[in-house]
Design a protein around this motif. Structure first.
Motif, PDB file in Angstrom:
ATOM      1  N   LEU A   1      64.820 -30.717  39.729  1.00  0.00           N
ATOM      2  CA  LEU A   1      65.780 -29.833  40.219  1.00  0.00           C
ATOM      3  C   LEU A   1      66.719 -30.819  41.262  1.00  0.00           C
ATOM      4  O   LEU A   1      67.823 -30.686  40.781  1.00  0.00           O
ATOM      5  CB  LEU A   1      64.978 -28.871  41.483  1.00  0.00           C
ATOM      6  CG  LEU A   1      64.263 -27.546  40.864  1.00  0.00           C
ATOM      7  CD1 LEU A   1      63.699 -26.774  41.869  1.00  0.00           C
ATOM      8  CD2 LEU A   1      65.083 -26.700  39.873  1.00  0.00           C
ATOM      9  N   VAL A   2      66.296 -31.578  41.956  1.00  0.00           N
ATOM     10  CA  VAL A   2      66.855 -32.567  42.861  1.00  0.00           C
ATOM     11  C   VAL A   2      67.518 -33.540  41.856  1.00  0.00           C
ATOM     12  O   VAL A   2      68.831 -33.972  42.016  1.00  0.00           O
ATOM     13  CB  VAL A   2      65.996 -33.309  43.886  1.00  0.00           C
ATOM     14  CG1 VAL A   2      66.742 -34.496  44.667  1.00  0.00           C
ATOM     15  CG2 VAL A   2      65.501 -32.341  44.756  1.00  0.00           C
ATOM     16  N   GLY A   3      66.921 -34.102  40.902  1.00  0.00           N
ATOM     17  CA  GLY A   3      67.584 -35.119  40.062  1.00  0.00           C
ATOM     18  C   GLY A   3      68.681 -34.367  39.249  1.00  0.00           C
ATOM     19  O   GLY A   3      69.596 -35.094  38.922  1.00  0.00           O
ATOM     20  N   THR A   4      68.666 -32.986  38.915  1.00  0.00           N
ATOM     21  CA  THR A   4      69.929 -32.613  38.014  1.00  0.00           C
ATOM     22  C   THR A   4      70.990 -32.422  39.260  1.00  0.00           C
ATOM     23  O   THR A   4      71.888 -32.610  38.705  1.00  0.00           O
ATOM     24  CB  THR A   4      69.253 -31.051  37.708  1.00  0.00           C
ATOM     25  OG1 THR A   4      68.143 -31.282  36.745  1.00  0.00           O
ATOM     26  CG2 THR A   4      70.707 -30.347  37.000  1.00  0.00           C
TER      27      THR A   4
ATOM     28  N   GLY B   1      58.476 -24.226  34.733  1.00  0.00           N
ATOM     29  CA  GLY B   1      59.342 -24.922  35.702  1.00  0.00           C
ATOM     30  C   GLY B   1      59.628 -26.147  35.398  1.00  0.00           C
ATOM     31  O   GLY B   1      60.625 -26.671  35.482  1.00  0.00           O
ATOM     32  N   ALA B   2      58.401 -26.985  35.644  1.00  0.00           N
ATOM     33  CA  ALA B   2      58.572 -28.525  35.528  1.00  0.00           C
ATOM     34  C   ALA B   2      59.129 -28.784  34.081  1.00  0.00           C
ATOM     35  O   ALA B   2      59.852 -29.771  34.210  1.00  0.00           O
ATOM     36  CB  ALA B   2      57.185 -29.144  35.823  1.00  0.00           C
ATOM     37  N   VAL B   3      58.613 -28.266  32.938  1.00  0.00           N
ATOM     38  CA  VAL B   3      59.236 -28.373  31.814  1.00  0.00           C
ATOM     39  C   VAL B   3      60.745 -28.281  31.370  1.00  0.00           C
ATOM     40  O   VAL B   3      61.177 -29.075  30.984  1.00  0.00           O
ATOM     41  CB  VAL B   3      58.200 -27.612  30.611  1.00  0.00           C
ATOM     42  CG1 VAL B   3      58.877 -27.893  29.288  1.00  0.00           C
ATOM     43  CG2 VAL B   3      56.799 -28.318  30.737  1.00  0.00           C
ATOM     44  N   CYS B   4      60.767 -26.794  31.918  1.00  0.00           N
ATOM     45  CA  CYS B   4      62.363 -26.658  31.844  1.00  0.00           C
ATOM     46  C   CYS B   4      63.324 -27.239  32.633  1.00  0.00           C
ATOM     47  O   CYS B   4      64.442 -27.862  32.051  1.00  0.00           O
ATOM     48  CB  CYS B   4      62.501 -25.171  32.163  1.00  0.00           C
ATOM     49  SG  CYS B   4      61.498 -24.094  31.073  1.00  0.00           S
ATOM     50  N   CYS B   5      62.973 -27.532  33.948  1.00  0.00           N
ATOM     51  CA  CYS B   5      63.813 -28.555  34.674  1.00  0.00           C
ATOM     52  C   CYS B   5      63.862 -29.950  34.193  1.00  0.00           C
ATOM     53  O   CYS B   5      65.029 -30.397  34.500  1.00  0.00           O
ATOM     54  CB  CYS B   5      63.417 -28.294  36.310  1.00  0.00           C
ATOM     55  SG  CYS B   5      63.791 -26.562  36.730  1.00  0.00           S
ATOM     56  N   THR B   6      62.780 -30.235  33.737  1.00  0.00           N
ATOM     57  CA  THR B   6      62.885 -31.862  33.296  1.00  0.00           C
ATOM     58  C   THR B   6      63.928 -31.861  32.042  1.00  0.00           C
ATOM     59  O   THR B   6      64.522 -32.828  31.969  1.00  0.00           O
ATOM     60  CB  THR B   6      61.370 -32.213  32.679  1.00  0.00           C
ATOM     61  OG1 THR B   6      60.756 -32.034  34.249  1.00  0.00           O
ATOM     62  CG2 THR B   6      61.437 -33.686  32.397  1.00  0.00           C
ATOM     63  N   LEU B   7      63.781 -30.889  31.098  1.00  0.00           N
ATOM     64  CA  LEU B   7      64.744 -30.843  29.938  1.00  0.00           C
ATOM     65  C   LEU B   7      66.291 -30.693  30.557  1.00  0.00           C
ATOM     66  O   LEU B   7      67.028 -31.440  30.146  1.00  0.00           O
ATOM     67  CB  LEU B   7      64.551 -29.641  28.961  1.00  0.00           C
ATOM     68  CG  LEU B   7      63.077 -29.870  28.338  1.00  0.00           C
ATOM     69  CD1 LEU B   7      62.820 -28.655  27.493  1.00  0.00           C
ATOM     70  CD2 LEU B   7      63.009 -31.014  27.314  1.00  0.00           C
ATOM     71  N   LEU B   8      66.436 -29.816  31.463  1.00  0.00           N
ATOM     72  CA  LEU B   8      67.620 -30.035  32.232  1.00  0.00           C
ATOM     73  C   LEU B   8      68.282 -31.164  32.899  1.00  0.00           C
ATOM     74  O   LEU B   8      69.429 -31.557  32.888  1.00  0.00           O
ATOM     75  CB  LEU B   8      67.509 -28.726  33.240  1.00  0.00           C
ATOM     76  CG  LEU B   8      68.876 -28.186  34.068  1.00  0.00           C
ATOM     77  CD1 LEU B   8      69.974 -27.897  33.054  1.00  0.00           C
ATOM     78  CD2 LEU B   8      68.733 -27.430  35.168  1.00  0.00           C
TER      79      LEU B   8
ATOM     80  N   GLU C   1      54.086 -29.384  40.502  1.00  0.00           N
ATOM     81  CA  GLU C   1      55.195 -28.980  41.564  1.00  0.00           C
ATOM     82  C   GLU C   1      55.988 -30.133  41.890  1.00  0.00           C
ATOM     83  O   GLU C   1      57.185 -29.963  42.138  1.00  0.00           O
ATOM     84  CB  GLU C   1      54.465 -28.560  42.855  1.00  0.00           C
ATOM     85  CG  GLU C   1      53.356 -27.265  42.891  1.00  0.00           C
ATOM     86  CD  GLU C   1      52.307 -27.543  42.245  1.00  0.00           C
ATOM     87  OE1 GLU C   1      51.806 -28.581  41.653  1.00  0.00           O
ATOM     88  OE2 GLU C   1      51.421 -26.584  42.279  1.00  0.00           O
ATOM     89  N   VAL C   2      55.554 -31.527  41.923  1.00  0.00           N
ATOM     90  CA  VAL C   2      56.370 -32.594  42.406  1.00  0.00           C
ATOM     91  C   VAL C   2      57.366 -32.752  41.302  1.00  0.00           C
ATOM     92  O   VAL C   2      58.523 -33.054  41.614  1.00  0.00           O
ATOM     93  CB  VAL C   2      55.526 -34.018  42.442  1.00  0.00           C
ATOM     94  CG1 VAL C   2      56.403 -35.070  42.698  1.00  0.00           C
ATOM     95  CG2 VAL C   2      54.684 -33.819  43.910  1.00  0.00           C
ATOM     96  N   GLN C   3      56.835 -32.627  39.867  1.00  0.00           N
ATOM     97  CA  GLN C   3      57.810 -33.137  38.933  1.00  0.00           C
ATOM     98  C   GLN C   3      58.962 -31.727  38.785  1.00  0.00           C
ATOM     99  O   GLN C   3      59.792 -31.955  38.418  1.00  0.00           O
ATOM    100  CB  GLN C   3      56.961 -32.886  37.592  1.00  0.00           C
ATOM    101  CG  GLN C   3      57.764 -33.103  36.247  1.00  0.00           C
ATOM    102  CD  GLN C   3      58.442 -34.393  36.328  1.00  0.00           C
ATOM    103  OE1 GLN C   3      57.891 -35.438  37.038  1.00  0.00           O
ATOM    104  NE2 GLN C   3      59.476 -34.477  35.615  1.00  0.00           N
ATOM    105  N   PHE C   4      58.271 -30.740  39.316  1.00  0.00           N
ATOM    106  CA  PHE C   4      59.547 -29.404  39.282  1.00  0.00           C
ATOM    107  C   PHE C   4      60.509 -29.679  40.247  1.00  0.00           C
ATOM    108  O   PHE C   4      61.655 -29.505  39.837  1.00  0.00           O
ATOM    109  CB  PHE C   4      58.694 -28.252  39.743  1.00  0.00           C
ATOM    110  CG  PHE C   4      59.324 -26.996  39.556  1.00  0.00           C
ATOM    111  CD1 PHE C   4      60.383 -26.635  38.736  1.00  0.00           C
ATOM    112  CD2 PHE C   4      59.078 -26.012  40.597  1.00  0.00           C
ATOM    113  CE1 PHE C   4      61.284 -25.761  38.796  1.00  0.00           C
ATOM    114  CE2 PHE C   4      59.793 -24.752  40.529  1.00  0.00           C
ATOM    115  CZ  PHE C   4      61.116 -24.719  39.746  1.00  0.00           C
ATOM    116  N   VAL C   5      60.108 -30.112  41.438  1.00  0.00           N
ATOM    117  CA  VAL C   5      61.014 -30.321  42.368  1.00  0.00           C
ATOM    118  C   VAL C   5      61.813 -31.492  42.192  1.00  0.00           C
ATOM    119  O   VAL C   5      63.018 -31.544  42.434  1.00  0.00           O
ATOM    120  CB  VAL C   5      60.383 -30.457  43.801  1.00  0.00           C
ATOM    121  CG1 VAL C   5      61.388 -30.889  44.803  1.00  0.00           C
ATOM    122  CG2 VAL C   5      59.350 -29.608  44.046  1.00  0.00           C
TER     123      VAL C   5
END
Length: 351
Positions: A201-204, A139-146, A194-198
């Motif tokens: 999400l918020v950054g997106t 999730g962290a990897v995918c959401c960071t790419l997003l 977990e922090v990177q994942f959240v």
């Protein structure tokens, strides 16, 4: 001659006495042969007196004897009942003993089953932990790419196409709430993924709100109010180095949303938002956080019709805080604060 007569008389008397004695002896033997005993009158009288006394004594003892007989009967009945009760208790004891043995066997089986289930649960827990770590990492990897993709404004319309963005906003809100509930008191360095994942999400969401089309979408979304409340919950947390960046993204997202009139209306109707902003200005020491907080407050008080919000700003600003912000080393903070102060004073000076 007289002597002879006297001697003869004495002999006769002696013979008469012996004869009487012999007769008594014969009479006694006669009575004894018949089963009788010769008793003197005095002994007979004594015997009669004793018999009378014994009769009187027996008459007195008769009630006691009756009571003793009744008591003896009751004792026999009680003894019989006790023996019957003892037998019943013995049977019950045997039954309970059998039941106890059966329960012990069941308990042993349950214990074995519990140990087996604990082993299985431990294995499942380990697998779940591994899967959770994998999902968090993925999730962290995918959401960071997003997140990186959403930095390009031309990508925003593609992200908003279809109905997936609505589901995405719901995921952001629920994930952030779960994250805050899980790490409310302890957010160590071991939760980086977990922090990177959240953060992603918020950054997106922040990047989506940075574009006009994205702000319009978020303002009209049914999830906007839920997202605002979730961001409020995040911003109300005490200052912490682990979530300062997350707070910064949330306040930037709210500021971007306030640029849209519909979004500004939603923010203005959110209870407790202005007191939260004034608290952040006092609690947070990050210049970036303070600047974005002031920008959001400026958006809220820029509308003349938001008189209640201006009054809330005025009530929430202490003299010490106002003095600190007006003399702040950051020029942008000083300028934005000055504009807010002028708007608030303008309201106070109106008749």
């Amino acid at each position: 001659m007289e002597d002879l007569v006297q001697t003869a008389n004495e002999n006769v008397q002696c013979l008469a006495s012996e004869w009487n004695q012999l007769k008594l002896t014969l009479e006694e033997e006669k009575y004894q042969r018949r089963g009788h005993v010769m008793v003197s009158e005095s002994d007979l009288h004594k015997l009669q007196v004793e018999i009378s006394a014994n009769k009187r004594m027996l008459n007195k003892l008769q009630p006691e004897v009756s009571k003793c007989r009744e008591y003896s009967r009751e004792l026999h009945e009680a003894l019989a009942n006790s023996e019957s009760s003892l037998e019943q208790n013995h049977q019950r004891q045997n039954h309970l003993q059998s039941r106890c043995e059966a329960l012990k066997s069941e308990c042993d089986l349950e214990r074995e089953s519990k140990l087996k289930m604990q082993a299985e649960l431990s294995e499942v827990s380990n697998q779940l932990s591994l899967q959770s770590e994998y999902c968090a990492s993925m999730g962290a990897v995918c959401c960071t790419l997003l997140w990186r993709a959403s930095q390009q404004e031309h990508m925003i319309p593609h992200l908003l196409a279809g109905s997936q963005m609505k589901s995405f906003l719901s995921v952001v809100s629920h994930t952030l709430e779960s994250f805050l509930a899980t790490y409310e008191e302890d957010m160590s360095d071991g939760v980086n993924e977990e922090v990177q994942f959240v953060l992603a999400l918020v950054g997106t969401v922040t990047n989506v709100a940075a574009s006009a089309v994205g702000r319009e979408f978020l303002s009209k979304s049914s999830h906007s109010q839920s997202l605002i409340e979730t961001f409020k919950h995040l911003l109300s947390k005490p200052p912490s180095k682990h979530i300062v960046r997350l707070k910064g993204l949330a306040i930037m997202a709210l500021y971007n949303l306030s640029i849209n009139q519909t979004g500004l209306k939603s923010l203005a109707s959110t209870k407790g938002l202005v007191p939260l902003m004034t608290w952040l200005l006092s609690a947070e020491i990050s210049d970036e956080m303070r600047l974005h907080t002031l920008l959001l407050l400026h958006s809220l008080v820029s509308e003349p019709k938001h008189l209640n919000l201006m009054l809330e700003v005025k009530e929430g600003m202490t003299e010490q805080l106002m003095q600190e912000l007006s003399n702040h080393r950051d020029k942008d903070i000083r300028e934005v604060f000055l504009e807010i102060t002028q708007a608030v004073r303008a309201v106070g000076s109106e008749p």
